[in-house]
Design an enzyme around this catalytic site. Structure first.
Site, PDB file in Angstrom:
ATOM      1  N   TYR A 117     -15.237   0.955  -6.647  1.00  0.00           N
ATOM      2  CA  TYR A 117     -16.506   1.671  -6.475  1.00  0.00           C
ATOM      3  C   TYR A 117     -17.397   1.482  -7.704  1.00  0.00           C
ATOM      4  O   TYR A 117     -18.568   1.834  -7.675  1.00  0.00           O
ATOM      5  CB  TYR A 117     -16.235   3.167  -6.249  1.00  0.00           C
ATOM      6  N   LYS A 138       0.854  -1.184   0.000  1.00  0.00           N
ATOM      7  CA  LYS A 138       0.000   0.000   0.000  1.00  0.00           C
ATOM      8  C   LYS A 138       0.890   1.236   0.000  1.00  0.00           C
ATOM      9  O   LYS A 138       1.708   1.423   0.891  1.00  0.00           O
ATOM     10  CB  LYS A 138      -0.912  -0.001   1.221  1.00  0.00           C
ATOM     11  N   LYS A 189       1.052  10.190   5.457  1.00  0.00           N
ATOM     12  CA  LYS A 189       1.186   8.816   5.941  1.00  0.00           C
ATOM     13  C   LYS A 189       2.477   8.159   5.485  1.00  0.00           C
ATOM     14  O   LYS A 189       2.584   6.938   5.434  1.00  0.00           O
ATOM     15  CB  LYS A 189      -0.044   8.007   5.491  1.00  0.00           C
ATOM     16  N   LYS A 205      -2.226  -1.524  -3.873  1.00  0.00           N
ATOM     17  CA  LYS A 205      -3.074  -0.335  -3.827  1.00  0.00           C
ATOM     18  C   LYS A 205      -2.224   0.917  -3.877  1.00  0.00           C
ATOM     19  O   LYS A 205      -1.242   0.981  -3.145  1.00  0.00           O
ATOM     20  CB  LYS A 205      -3.856  -0.372  -2.520  1.00  0.00           C
ATOM     21  N   SER A 256     -10.265   5.626  -4.804  1.00  0.00           N
ATOM     22  CA  SER A 256     -11.187   6.750  -5.006  1.00  0.00           C
ATOM     23  C   SER A 256     -10.724   7.729  -6.084  1.00  0.00           C
ATOM     24  O   SER A 256     -11.515   8.191  -6.903  1.00  0.00           O
ATOM     25  CB  SER A 256     -11.383   7.486  -3.683  1.00  0.00           C
TER      26      SER A 256
END
Ligand code: PBG
Length: 333
Positions: free
Chosen positions: A322, A203, A226, A257, A283
């Site tokens: 999504y 990630k 992050k 990801k 997203s």
């Protein structure tokens, strides 16, 4: 007698199979179907809520009753599983993110409601503290530092509570070291040997998560970034080390990801380990396709299906997206 000098023409013509639709279908090396999708759903507490998310046109925050409807729709479309993510407003957040292990949380109540109504749909739970902390980080924070081992204890509690609520796949997205092993041991200790772990193994610290932060209420909340725990987008060998560790610690499957900008990682991971490999079309990837389509700059449906196909071609076994319901409907047409 040949009038035309054959040698001047190609004996093998790769265009030949492309000429008709039936032939293009026969020669297709990769296929997508609704069985490839885990449908990413954003939850919001309340009743009868379908709240638009500005940066994700066509995605709505759903209250538990509406999430049940989505589960029924997924079932009828042949989508095997839903991936749930909770929105939390600023008031619901604390420094320690205690809501993460509240057995009566929005996530847990929704999982129960879905399992009551649609028992045979798979449910995936994101494990991390970012929807619940007042600083928006995935772990506990002290003096600006994200604490690894203290966070593990909370993640284990969160996972057990989620398993008890009916989630089938525990999906740690926090990128703390050692979390897969800790969670596996915690689940097994509570008798949850059959609850799967899908590790967000590779990630990356990515700009493509932007709209998600709005979606779950972390946007104005997150302090800093992050990069002390998520991976550097420059790295690829490191992704293999992350995957190796997570598999050794007991992950049933691994995830890469974001998706589209990291297809090389998907391909390397699949080739190196041959393990079930999933990819998250995040997203920002959704938002880019939607925004361009809304402006008439590209054909949104074709771009959606092409991107999903690309994940499969790269080696992914399935895609968290999504677009799941839209894509399943498009594939039916
Ligand atoms: C964090 C988490 C994130 C996403 C899933 N789980 C965001 C982040 O790491 O900041 C992103 C999903 C998306 O962008 O669609 N635990």
């Amino acid at each position: 007698m040949n009038k035309r000098p054959l040698a001047r023409y190609p004996a093998l013509r790769l265009r030949r199979p492309r000429i008709s639709d039936w032939s293009r279908r026969l020669y297709a090396e990769t296929h997508i179907s609704p069985s490839d999708f885990l449908w990413a759903i954003i939850l919001k507490d309340g009743k009868d809520i379908r709240e638009p998310i500005d940066a994700m046109p066509g995605v709505f925050r759903l209250s538990p009753d509406q999430a049940v409807k989505a589960a029924q729709e997924a079932k009828s479309l042949g989508i095997p599983a839903l991936a749930l993510f909770p929105y939390t407003d600023a008031d619901g957040r604390t420094p320690g993110g205690e809501e993460a292990f509240n057995p009566d949380s929005l996530m847990c109540r929704t999982a129960k409601a879905i399992k009551d109504a649609v028992p045979d749909i798979g449910l995936m739970a994101d494990v991390a503290l970012d929807p619940y902390t007042d600083h928006g980080h995935d772990g506990l924070m002290r003096d600006g530092e994200i604490l690894n081992d203290e966070t593990l204890e909370i993640l284990v509690r969160q996972s057990i509570v989620q398993a008890r609520a009916g989630f089938d796949i525990i999906t740690p997205s926090d990128m703390m070291d050692g979390r897969v092993g800790a969670i596996r041991a915690g689940l097994d200790g509570e008798g949850f040997q059959n609850i799967q772990i899908m590790a967000y193994a590779a990630k990356y610290a990515s700009a493509f998560y932007g709209p998600y932060r709005e979606a779950i209420g972390s946007a104005g909340v997150l302090k800093g970034d992050k990069r002390t725990y998520q991976m550097n987008p420059a790295n690829s060998d490191e992704a293999l080390r992350e995957v190796a560790l997570d598999l050794a610690e007991g992950a049933d499957s691994v995830m890469v990801k974001p998706g589209l900008a990291y297809l090389d990682i998907v391909a390397r991971v699949k080739e190196e380990f041959g393990a079930p490999t999933f990819v998250f079309q995040v997203s920002g990837e959704y938002a880019m396709i939607k925004a361009a389509a809304q402006n008439g700059w590209l054909d949104g449906e074709r771009a959606m299906l092409e991107s999903l196909l690309a994940f499969k071609r790269a080696g992914a076994n399935g895609i968290i997206t999504y677009f799941a319901a839209d894509a399943a409907k498009a594939l039916q047409r």
